[in-house]
Design an enzyme around this catalytic site. Structure first.
Site, PDB file in Angstrom:
ATOM      1  N   ASP A 319      49.647  29.890  26.267  1.00 47.00           N
ATOM      2  CA  ASP A 319      48.537  29.586  25.363  1.00 47.00           C
ATOM      3  C   ASP A 319      47.294  30.435  25.622  1.00 47.00           C
ATOM      4  OD1 ASP A 319      50.103  27.592  24.286  1.00 47.00           O
ATOM      5  OD2 ASP A 319      48.678  25.967  24.664  1.00 47.00           O
ATOM      6  N   HIS A 451      82.224  18.627   8.951  1.00 42.28           N
ATOM      7  CA  HIS A 451      81.911  17.621   7.943  1.00 42.28           C
ATOM      8  C   HIS A 451      82.224  16.237   8.487  1.00 42.28           C
ATOM      9  CE1 HIS A 451      81.462  15.738   4.041  1.00 42.28           C
ATOM     10  NE2 HIS A 451      82.583  15.072   4.284  1.00 42.28           N
TER      11      HIS A 451
HETATM   12  P1  FAD Z   1      49.414  24.614  29.842  1.00 44.01           P
HETATM   13  O1  FAD Z   1      50.554  23.751  29.522  1.00 44.01           O
HETATM   14  O2  FAD Z   1      48.073  24.229  29.339  1.00 44.01           O
HETATM   15  O3  FAD Z   1      49.402  24.753  31.428  1.00 44.01           O
HETATM   16  C1  FAD Z   1      48.420  25.450  32.105  1.00 44.01           C
HETATM   17  C2  FAD Z   1      48.322  24.897  33.512  1.00 44.01           C
HETATM   18  O4  FAD Z   1      47.506  25.770  34.279  1.00 44.01           O
HETATM   19  C3  FAD Z   1      47.659  23.528  33.569  1.00 44.01           C
HETATM   20  O5  FAD Z   1      48.359  22.697  34.463  1.00 44.01           O
HETATM   21  C4  FAD Z   1      46.273  23.830  34.105  1.00 44.01           C
HETATM   22  O6  FAD Z   1      45.704  22.747  34.840  1.00 44.01           O
HETATM   23  C5  FAD Z   1      46.563  25.008  35.020  1.00 44.01           C
HETATM   24  N1  FAD Z   1      45.419  25.881  35.273  1.00 44.01           N
HETATM   25  C6  FAD Z   1      44.526  26.395  34.388  1.00 44.01           C
HETATM   26  N2  FAD Z   1      43.659  27.221  35.023  1.00 44.01           N
HETATM   27  C7  FAD Z   1      44.014  27.237  36.341  1.00 44.01           C
HETATM   28  C8  FAD Z   1      43.512  27.885  37.489  1.00 44.01           C
HETATM   29  N3  FAD Z   1      42.479  28.737  37.414  1.00 44.01           N
HETATM   30  N4  FAD Z   1      44.113  27.639  38.662  1.00 44.01           N
HETATM   31  C9  FAD Z   1      45.177  26.798  38.758  1.00 44.01           C
HETATM   32  N5  FAD Z   1      45.699  26.166  37.701  1.00 44.01           N
HETATM   33  C10 FAD Z   1      45.125  26.375  36.505  1.00 44.01           C
HETATM   34  N6  FAD Z   1      54.288  22.647  22.040  1.00 44.01           N
HETATM   35  C11 FAD Z   1      55.577  22.684  21.674  1.00 44.01           C
HETATM   36  O7  FAD Z   1      56.208  23.743  21.728  1.00 44.01           O
HETATM   37  N7  FAD Z   1      56.221  21.556  21.251  1.00 44.01           N
HETATM   38  C12 FAD Z   1      55.593  20.377  21.166  1.00 44.01           C
HETATM   39  O8  FAD Z   1      56.205  19.382  20.780  1.00 44.01           O
HETATM   40  C13 FAD Z   1      54.226  20.309  21.529  1.00 44.01           C
HETATM   41  N8  FAD Z   1      53.562  19.134  21.468  1.00 44.01           N
HETATM   42  C14 FAD Z   1      52.255  19.092  21.874  1.00 44.01           C
HETATM   43  C15 FAD Z   1      51.582  17.869  21.776  1.00 44.01           C
HETATM   44  C16 FAD Z   1      50.259  17.789  22.163  1.00 44.01           C
HETATM   45  C17 FAD Z   1      49.539  16.466  22.073  1.00 44.01           C
HETATM   46  C18 FAD Z   1      49.605  18.940  22.682  1.00 44.01           C
HETATM   47  C19 FAD Z   1      48.184  18.866  23.155  1.00 44.01           C
HETATM   48  C20 FAD Z   1      50.260  20.145  22.767  1.00 44.01           C
HETATM   49  C21 FAD Z   1      51.595  20.243  22.351  1.00 44.01           C
HETATM   50  N9  FAD Z   1      52.299  21.441  22.384  1.00 44.01           N
HETATM   51  C22 FAD Z   1      53.599  21.490  21.985  1.00 44.01           C
HETATM   52  C23 FAD Z   1      51.674  22.688  22.861  1.00 44.01           C
HETATM   53  C24 FAD Z   1      52.103  22.943  24.318  1.00 44.01           C
HETATM   54  O9  FAD Z   1      51.719  21.846  25.102  1.00 44.01           O
HETATM   55  C25 FAD Z   1      51.455  24.227  24.813  1.00 44.01           C
HETATM   56  O10 FAD Z   1      51.785  25.299  23.951  1.00 44.01           O
HETATM   57  C26 FAD Z   1      51.945  24.548  26.215  1.00 44.01           C
HETATM   58  O11 FAD Z   1      51.673  23.504  27.114  1.00 44.01           O
HETATM   59  C27 FAD Z   1      51.295  25.838  26.730  1.00 44.01           C
HETATM   60  O12 FAD Z   1      51.798  26.135  27.993  1.00 44.01           O
HETATM   61  P2  FAD Z   1      50.958  26.956  29.072  1.00 44.01           P
HETATM   62  O13 FAD Z   1      51.787  26.982  30.300  1.00 44.01           O
HETATM   63  O14 FAD Z   1      50.513  28.224  28.464  1.00 44.01           O
HETATM   64  O15 FAD Z   1      49.642  26.108  29.327  1.00 44.01           O
END
Ligand code: FAD
Ligand code: NAD
Length: 475
Positions: A319, A451
């Site tokens: 993200d 089917h």
């Molecule tokens: P994140 O999941 O946000 O993880 C980042 C991690 O890094 C966190 O634990 C954070 O605390 C940690 N972090 C940040 N900065 C630091 C730092 N400097 N040092 C140490 N740790 C740090 N997506 C789907 O594909 N399907 C779904 O059904 C879906 N449902 C969702 C429902 C909701 C309510 C929400 C809010 C989101 C949903 N999403 C869904 C989106 C999905 O959650 C995100 O796309 C996904 O979590 C992104 O993954 P990520 O690893 O990039 O970031």
């Protein structure tokens, strides 16, 4: 002498933890630093997805869908279940239990793969050194040949709608309500708004959704968003389009909301208000200026198509970089960079990323919408098949919606597949695979589908694209 690793991943969400595991599988020495804190102060890997996103929302969607079926469909099957009631505490306990099991599972996967888990905040310094601030106030510096930034995203807040986490909430708060709000307001009729709106509506809330755009679900195919709106109205979601919130304030046990539409100013009083207007990349304290990492104008870490930042040996995934904010997109990016770091081939096909909205009916798509294909000027054909004509869907009492395929008239290539109906999120996998292999509509036509299955809808839609559907009338 600082601790040395081959790879340090900052962030243990669905982008970061797969990067760490894949790198460890490739015999690299890996640490994954994560700072997630739950309300009780405990730490858990898994990021937004496992702790406060995909998994808890799907747990509640499943529970409340079952409730809805018991209330509205059991009788149609000839089942007399008596009055159905809800034990919200038990439902929430189940949701919390699933989250705990899944987040704990990551630690087990790390252990098996040999990834070193580190709880705390990671900050990239210059020269690929990473400072870790522990929750206990300790500080230490680690070094790695390669660093992967995977810090994720956080919800957007609106300045005129002051968040307090109780009455004015974000999606995380709204997943953990201990009581069903009688009146629930949601700002934003996007994916989160629709999923959480469905959950609380099924549990009995009067749900009002305030959406700034005039168009409903503009990212979905036009026919799908039209069909979706019909079903959400039937469920009782009151979606106000072209509505702009001016302000909201807590007044006692309620929230007063002022919004405007073309008809003028409106006032709404709700018991809880959820702000679900999108998410922003989270980069606070992530990189020191001397690290040289560039952010784009919207705050995302700037990367190329292989998730390389401009700094050698520093990658960013999930993200926190451009592209859809989806867990599976982040996971593929994490795996790709681990492969690249280990000197292997790595690639993400950004054209073939499925989207799913887990409402009822479920919505799923991959590739281009009909509106996008039309705008591209490419000649195309469309085939659709209604689930009402599917024997399996009828047997399931789930005949709402349709499957739609868009293919090029010139070379028959499948350009987009759009589903609204039962198990759409599962069915879309076939379309994703087909498009990954650059399949034609004819390839799908010639593939035997069992089917009676829901997957026959996709088969029939492919046939309909050439006006040779068997189980529906060709138009
Ligand atoms: P994140 O999941 O946000 O993880 C980042 C991690 O890094 C966190 O634990 C954070 O605390 C940690 N972090 C940040 N900065 C630091 C730092 N400097 N040092 C140490 N740790 C740090 N997506 C789907 O594909 N399907 C779904 O059904 C879906 N449902 C969702 C429902 C909701 C309510 C929400 C809010 C989101 C949903 N999403 C869904 C989106 C999905 O959650 C995100 O796309 C996904 O979590 C992104 O993954 P990520 O690893 O990039 O970031
Ligand atoms: P979103 O972009 O899906 O929807 C936000 C909605 O809020 C949009 O319709 C937008 O027009 C509207 N909006 C923006 N500002 C507004 C304002 N001031 N007033 C009224 N409306 C306003 O974002 P989201 O629903 O917050 O979800 C965030 C991210 O999480 C999304 O990118 C999504 O991909 C991801 N997510 C995915 C799933 C899934 O895959 N099933 C589920 C939940 C979340």
């Amino acid at each position: 002498m600082s601790e040395q690793y081959d790879v340090i991943v900052i962030g243990g969400g669905p982008a970061g933890y797969p990067a760490a595991i894949r790198a460890a599988q490739l015999k690299l020495k890996v640490a994954c630093i994560d700072e997630w804190r739950n309300a009780d102060g405990s730490h858990a890997f898994g990021g937004t997805c496992l702790n406060a996103g995909c998994i808890p929302s799907k747990a509640l969607l499943e529970s409340t869908e079952l409730l809805h079926r018991a209330q509205h469909e059991f009788a149609l099957h000839g089942i007399k279940a008596g009055p159905v009631s809800v034990d919200l505490a038990a439902m929430q306990k189940r949701r919390a239990g699933i989250v705990k099991t899944m987040t704990g599972g990551i630690l087990a996967l790390f252990k098996a793969a040999g990834v070193v888990p580190i709880e705390g905040h990671g900050r990239l310094l210059g020269g690929n050194r990473v400072e870790v601030s522990g929750f206990d106030g300790s500080r230490r510096v680690l070094e790695a040949k390669d660093v992967v930034l995977a810090s994720g995203s956080v919800p957007f807040r609106l300045p005129t709608v002051p968040h307090d986490g109780v009455r004015i909430c974000d999606s995380w708060n709204a997943l953990e309500f201990a009581e069903t709000p009688k009146r629930l307001g949601i700002i934003g009729a996007g994916v989160i708004g629709l999923e959480l709106g469905s959950v609380w509506r099924r549990l009995g809330s009067e749900v009002t959704m305030i959406e700034a755009l005039d168009q409903f679900l503009p990212m979905a195919d036009g026919a799908v968003s039209k069909e979706a709106m019909r079903h959400f109205k039937k469920l009782g979601l009151d979606v106000k389009l072209g509505a702009r919130v001016q302000q909201a304030s807590v007044a006692g046990d309620a929230v007063d909301v002022v919004y405007t539409t073309s008809a003028g100013e409106h006032r709404l009083q709700v018991d809880r208000l959820v702000v679900a207007v999108g998410r922003r990349p989270f980069t606070e304290g992530l990189v020191a200026p001397e690290a040289g990492i560039e952010l784009d104008e919207r705050g995302f870490v700037r990367v190329d198509e292989h998730c390389r930042t401009g700094v050698p040996h520093v990658y960013a995934v999930g993200d926190v970089v451009r592209g859809p904010m989806l867990a599976h997109k982040g996971k593929e990016e994490g795996v790709m960079v681990a492969d690249l770091i280990a000197g292997r081939y790595g690639e993400v096909n950004y054209k073939v990323i499925p989207s799913v909205i887990y409402t009822a009916p479920e919505i799923a798509w991959v590739g281009q919408t009909e509106e996008q294909v039309k705008a591209s000027g490419r000649a195309y054909k469309v085939g659709s098949f209604p689930f009402a004509a599917s024997g399996r869907a009828r047997a399931m009492e789930a005949s709402a919606g349709f499957a739609k395929i868009i293919a090029s008239t010139e070379d028959d290539e499948i350009l987009g597949v759009h589903l609204i109906g039962p198990m759409a999120g599962e069915l879309i996998a076939e379309a994703v695979l087909a498009m990954e292999y650059s399949a034609s509509a004819e390839d799908l036509q010639r593939t035997i589908h069992a089917h009676p299955t829901l997957s026959e809808a996709l088969h029939e839609a492919a046939l309909a694209a050439d006006k040779r559907a068997i189980d529906s009338i060709n138009r």
